[in-house]
Write a protein that holds these residues in place. Structure first.
Motif, short mmCIF file in Angstrom:
data_model
loop_
_atom_site.label_atom_id
_atom_site.label_comp_id
_atom_site.label_asym_id
_atom_site.label_seq_id
_atom_site.Cartn_x
_atom_site.Cartn_y
_atom_site.Cartn_z
N UNK A 138 0.80 -1.22 0.00
CA UNK A 138 0.00 0.00 0.00
C UNK A 138 0.83 1.27 0.00
N UNK A 139 2.15 1.11 0.01
CA UNK A 139 3.00 2.29 0.00
C UNK A 139 3.12 2.84 -1.42
N UNK A 140 3.53 4.09 -1.55
CA UNK A 140 3.75 4.64 -2.89
C UNK A 140 4.95 5.56 -2.82
N UNK A 141 5.46 5.91 -4.00
CA UNK A 141 6.71 6.67 -4.04
C UNK A 141 6.55 8.06 -3.38
N UNK A 142 5.33 8.63 -3.49
CA UNK A 142 5.13 9.99 -2.90
C UNK A 142 5.40 9.97 -1.40
N UNK A 143 5.05 8.86 -0.75
CA UNK A 143 5.26 8.77 0.70
C UNK A 143 6.73 8.66 1.06
N UNK A 144 7.55 8.31 0.07
CA UNK A 144 8.95 8.02 0.36
C UNK A 144 9.89 9.15 -0.04
N UNK A 145 9.35 10.18 -0.73
CA UNK A 145 10.23 11.21 -1.28
C UNK A 145 10.26 12.45 -0.41
N UNK A 146 11.47 12.90 -0.12
CA UNK A 146 11.62 14.16 0.60
C UNK A 146 12.34 15.12 -0.34
N UNK A 154 14.98 9.76 -1.63
CA UNK A 154 13.97 8.74 -1.37
C UNK A 154 14.41 7.90 -0.15
N UNK A 155 13.47 7.62 0.72
CA UNK A 155 13.81 6.76 1.87
C UNK A 155 13.20 5.39 1.64
N UNK A 156 14.01 4.34 1.72
CA UNK A 156 13.44 3.00 1.54
C UNK A 156 12.52 2.61 2.71
N UNK A 157 11.65 1.64 2.46
CA UNK A 157 10.80 1.11 3.52
C UNK A 157 11.57 -0.03 4.17
N UNK A 194 19.35 8.33 -5.92
CA UNK A 194 18.71 9.39 -5.14
C UNK A 194 17.99 8.80 -3.93
N UNK A 195 18.46 7.65 -3.51
CA UNK A 195 17.86 6.97 -2.37
C UNK A 195 18.86 6.91 -1.22
N UNK A 196 18.34 7.14 -0.04
CA UNK A 196 19.19 7.10 1.14
C UNK A 196 19.33 5.65 1.61
N UNK A 197 20.16 4.89 0.92
CA UNK A 197 20.34 3.48 1.27
C UNK A 197 21.18 3.31 2.54
N UNK A 198 21.89 4.36 2.92
CA UNK A 198 22.81 4.21 4.06
C UNK A 198 23.94 3.27 3.66
N UNK A 199 24.48 2.58 4.64
CA UNK A 199 25.55 1.62 4.34
C UNK A 199 24.93 0.25 4.10
#
Ligand code: ADP
Length: 338
Positions: A138-146, A154-157, A194-199
């Motif tokens: 139920x998630x979508x890209x809009x919820x993940x983008x800052x 983009x922040x991953x779930x 453009x995603x904050x994958x971290x390490x």
């Protein structure tokens, strides 16, 4: 002067949409300098792109002589310094429905159980099923983008300790999305760079079946450690695998094949210990020997695997027998990286 620039922009629309062209300078209506950025910084890609653009502008009759065209390519060492991904591994198959996403899911969770930091990128544009398998559809890209000062991040779930993003988040659940080549490249670029994958120790990429734009874009955008292939022993599935492997073995895009996994190897018949080799016995093993790629192991066809996929719970978390099979296969993959 403007006219010629417009013409160039029109014929190079695809590369412009993929954000690769930084600037186009036209001098005296007969000289052009095109500034491009390129990632990953590989010399063969740089050479190929230069030749292709020159030939294309001549073919489209915008210039008659390649001396009038100058291509300046800036090599980008790293797109996003915010993250460090040690190993990017793609899971591929020849055909759909052979269990590629199920295996990508359970390998990702097995790696977590082995103590690694893991990301999972669902790049299957034809059937992005990772969100279902992790119960996050139920998630979508809009919820993940800052958006911060014009910069997108983009922040991953995080589900079952795996950082997840899916190309399926670009469309609403159940809605079809028609991808053109440059759109695919752009979406994939965002999901990776453009995603904050971290390490991360591992980023597992679930590819669409077969060969296509996503495969080529992924090879352009990242440095892959290798490909893991999933197949059943069925002749039709294996002939499609052959084509997929052929693509990864093309000289200009060579990526190591870490090995092949046989899925749905056998069924255990009810009320007996007898195994039924529904898709044929040892088909994948023999195929691996024939074309000289490592055989990574087999996964039986089990109702529990299907049920857990549908429930959105990775089966390795719930069943010890299946967990041991996946841990064994995951260890075999890691050995190929050393
Ligand atoms: P692909 O990604 O190759 O299209 P999926 O991973 O989506 O394939 O799997 C297709 C279906 O088969 C799913 O319903 C999944 O639960 C089921 N499946 C996959 N592997 C097995 C297995 N070993 N035993 C039982 N069902 C399986």
């Amino acid at each position: 002067m403007i006219r010629i620039k417009e013409k160039i922009e029109k014929v190079l629309k695809n590369i412009i949409e993929a954000d690769s062209i930084k600037k186009i300078d036209v001098i005296n209506n007969n000289m052009v300098t095109i500034y491009l950025s390129l990632y990953p910084p590989t010399m063969h890609l740089k050479k190929k792109l230069t030749i292709d653009i020159k030939n294309y502008l001549i073919e489209k009759k915008i210039f008659s002589n390649e001396d009038n065209i100058s291509i300046k390519i800036e090599m980008e060492a790293k797109k996003n310094k915010k993250y460090e991904i040690k190993n990017i591994i793609a899971i591929a198959s020849g055909k759909g429905g052979v269990g590629k996403s199920t295996i990508a899911t359970n390998i990702a969770v097995s790696l977590v159980k082995m103590g690694f930091k893991v990301g999972l990128l669902d790049a299957d544009i034809y059937g992005p099923s990772i969100p279902l398998m992790f119960n996050i559809e139920n998630d979508s890209i809009e919820n993940r983008v800052v958006r911060k000062n014009g910069v997108i991040l983009i922040t991953p779930i995080i589900s079952y300790e795996v950082k997840i993003l899916s190309i399926g988040f670009f469309s609403k659940y159940g809605q079809a999305i028609v991808w053109r080549g440059p759109m695919v490249t752009k979406a994939l670029r965002q999901l990776i760079h453009e995603t904050d994958w971290g390490e991360l120790d591992f980023l597992i990429v679930d590819l669409p079946p077969g060969t296509g734009d996503i495969h080529l874009s992924l090879l352009q955008e990242t440095t892959l450690k290798g490909i893991v292939i999933v197949s059943t022993s069925q002749k039709i599935a294996l002939s499609d695998v052959n084509r997929t492997i052929g693509m990864f073995r093309i000289k200009s895009i060579y990526v190591p094949i870490l090995g092949i996994i046989e899925n749905m190897s056998f069924l255990i018949m009810k009320n007996s210990k007898e195994k039924s080799y529904f898709f044929g016995k040892n088909g994948v093993k023999n195929f691996a020997n024939e074309i000289n790629i490592p055989y990574l192991g087999e996964i039986p066809m089990l109702q529990k695997i299907r049920e857990h996929s549908d429930m959105g719970i990775p089966v390795v978390l719930e069943n010890e027998y299946i967990r041991n099979i996946f841990i064994g296969i995951t260890k075999n993959i890691i050995k190929k990286l050393l």
